[in-house]
Motif scaffolding. Structure first.
Motif, short mmCIF file in Angstrom:
data_model
loop_
_atom_site.label_atom_id
_atom_site.label_comp_id
_atom_site.label_asym_id
_atom_site.label_seq_id
_atom_site.Cartn_x
_atom_site.Cartn_y
_atom_site.Cartn_z
N VAL A 195 0.85 -1.18 0.00
CA VAL A 195 0.00 0.00 0.00
C VAL A 195 0.89 1.23 0.00
N ILE A 196 0.55 2.18 -0.86
CA ILE A 196 1.28 3.45 -0.86
C ILE A 196 0.26 4.58 -0.99
N GLY A 197 0.52 5.67 -0.33
CA GLY A 197 -0.38 6.81 -0.38
C GLY A 197 0.10 7.86 -1.35
N GLU A 198 -0.63 8.05 -2.42
CA GLU A 198 -0.32 9.09 -3.40
C GLU A 198 -1.56 9.95 -3.53
N GLN A 199 -1.95 10.26 -4.77
CA GLN A 199 -3.21 10.96 -4.97
C GLN A 199 -4.38 10.09 -4.49
N TRP A 200 -4.18 8.77 -4.61
CA TRP A 200 -5.12 7.79 -4.09
C TRP A 200 -4.40 6.86 -3.12
N ILE A 201 -5.17 6.02 -2.46
CA ILE A 201 -4.59 4.89 -1.74
C ILE A 201 -4.36 3.81 -2.78
N VAL A 202 -3.12 3.53 -3.09
CA VAL A 202 -2.79 2.58 -4.15
C VAL A 202 -2.44 1.24 -3.51
N VAL A 203 -3.22 0.22 -3.85
CA VAL A 203 -3.01 -1.13 -3.34
C VAL A 203 -2.53 -1.99 -4.50
N GLU A 204 -1.38 -2.62 -4.34
CA GLU A 204 -0.82 -3.49 -5.37
C GLU A 204 -0.67 -4.90 -4.82
N GLY A 221 1.45 -10.38 -8.49
CA GLY A 221 0.80 -10.77 -9.73
C GLY A 221 0.44 -9.58 -10.59
N GLY A 222 0.50 -8.35 -10.02
CA GLY A 222 0.34 -7.17 -10.85
C GLY A 222 -0.96 -6.42 -10.73
N ARG A 223 -1.96 -6.99 -10.07
CA ARG A 223 -3.23 -6.26 -9.94
C ARG A 223 -3.03 -5.01 -9.08
N ARG A 224 -3.73 -3.94 -9.45
CA ARG A 224 -3.54 -2.65 -8.79
C ARG A 224 -4.91 -1.99 -8.61
N LEU A 225 -5.15 -1.45 -7.43
CA LEU A 225 -6.37 -0.72 -7.14
C LEU A 225 -6.02 0.68 -6.67
N GLU A 226 -6.81 1.66 -7.10
CA GLU A 226 -6.67 3.04 -6.64
C GLU A 226 -7.94 3.42 -5.90
N LEU A 227 -7.82 3.63 -4.59
CA LEU A 227 -8.96 3.90 -3.73
C LEU A 227 -8.94 5.35 -3.26
N ASP A 228 -10.13 5.91 -3.08
CA ASP A 228 -10.24 7.28 -2.60
C ASP A 228 -9.82 7.38 -1.13
N TRP A 229 -9.49 8.59 -0.72
CA TRP A 229 -9.09 8.84 0.66
C TRP A 229 -10.28 9.08 1.58
N ASP A 230 -11.48 8.76 1.12
CA ASP A 230 -12.65 8.91 1.99
C ASP A 230 -12.80 7.66 2.85
N LEU A 288 -14.97 5.26 2.78
CA LEU A 288 -15.21 4.03 2.02
C LEU A 288 -13.90 3.45 1.49
N GLY A 289 -13.03 4.32 0.97
CA GLY A 289 -11.76 3.85 0.45
C GLY A 289 -10.87 3.28 1.54
N ILE A 290 -10.85 3.95 2.68
CA ILE A 290 -10.03 3.48 3.81
C ILE A 290 -10.54 2.14 4.32
N GLU A 291 -11.86 2.01 4.46
CA GLU A 291 -12.43 0.75 4.94
C GLU A 291 -12.16 -0.38 3.95
N ARG A 292 -12.18 -0.06 2.67
CA ARG A 292 -11.90 -1.11 1.69
C ARG A 292 -10.44 -1.55 1.76
N ALA A 293 -9.53 -0.60 1.95
CA ALA A 293 -8.12 -0.95 2.10
C ALA A 293 -7.91 -1.82 3.34
N LEU A 294 -8.58 -1.47 4.43
CA LEU A 294 -8.50 -2.28 5.65
C LEU A 294 -9.03 -3.69 5.39
N SER A 295 -10.12 -3.78 4.64
CA SER A 295 -10.70 -5.08 4.32
C SER A 295 -9.76 -5.93 3.48
N LEU A 296 -9.04 -5.30 2.56
CA LEU A 296 -8.09 -6.04 1.72
C LEU A 296 -6.94 -6.60 2.54
#
Length: 224
Positions: A49-58, A61-70, A72-80
């Motif tokens: 996980v890295i914090g840029e313009q979005w919460i970037v979860v990698e 295998g290469g899959r990448r998600l960009e989550l908002d800093w709201d 919902l995005g934080i809860e989803r990152a925690l869930s991952l």
């Protein structure tokens, strides 16, 4: 440009959660550039996980998600993070071999049956959910590590085709998403793509015959 306080607080939540879920010894926090105002890189086994313009979860295998800093995005990152730990625990506790792993994953959510060799494959594993809106699949395994996951709607997904492809890991990722979380299948003239339960890209596309001229979206639910 300074780090927004909200971003810093959210990243601290993620770091604390990772240490709680994985244990301190399995969590790495690396400062990327000490001369700039950047959040560090958070790494746990199989995920970063890295914090840029979005919460970037990698993911490995290469899959990448960009989550908002709201929230919902934080809860989803925690869930991952929690999902990743559950997957590690499953990999450690399941019997050796892909059929045993699938049986442990599905549990009481459906029926798993192993069948004799089919064509060039050494065994066939059929996975049928109890829930009607979930997606039944068939897993075909060869002794050389090649694996196929297929169904009428999903198409024919082949893993392990070359020396650099960890076919079993990729197969488990796909089956885990289908069984535990659900998602949707996007069919266009370009191929078939699997999306996660939030509608974000998961894997694909793959080619297939008889693809539609107009895009189709087929939703399916988790097994329970």
């Amino acid at each position: 440009m300074p780090i927004p306080p909200h971003h810093e607080a959210a990243f601290l939540r993620l770091t604390d959660a990772a240490r709680r879920v994985f244990g301190t010894h399995h969590v790495s926090v690396t400062v990327l550039d000490p001369d700039t105002s950047r959040l560090p890189l958070l790494e746990v086994p199989g995920l970063s996980v890295i914090g840029e313009q979005w919460i970037v979860v990698e993911f490995d295998g290469g899959r990448r998600l960009e989550l908002d800093w709201d929230e919902l995005g934080i809860e989803r990152a925690l869930s991952l993070l929690e999902r990743r730990q559950r997957r590690i625990a499953l990999d450690k506790s399941a019997p050796v071999g892909l059929p045993g792993w699938i049986e442990s994953l599905v549990g009481t959510r459906g029926r798993v049956t192993v069948h004799a060799p089919v064509a060039e494959f050494d065994l066939e594993v059929r996975v049928n959910p109890d829930r009607g809106s979930a997606l039944p699949i068939c897993v075909l395994v060869r002794h050389d590590g090649n694996v196929v996951v297929e169904s009428t709607q999903l198409g024919w997904w082949t893993f392990g085709g070359d020396l650099n492809d960890d076919g079993e890991a990729a197969t488990k990722n796909l089956i885990e998403q289908i069984v535990l979380y659900g998602g949707s299948i996007r069919r266009t003239w370009r191929g078939i793509t699997l999306l996660d339960e939030h509608g974000d890209y998961f894997t694909g596309p793959i080619p297939a015959s008889r693809l539609p001229l107009r895009p189709q979206r087929i939703h399916f639910r988790a097994y329970s």
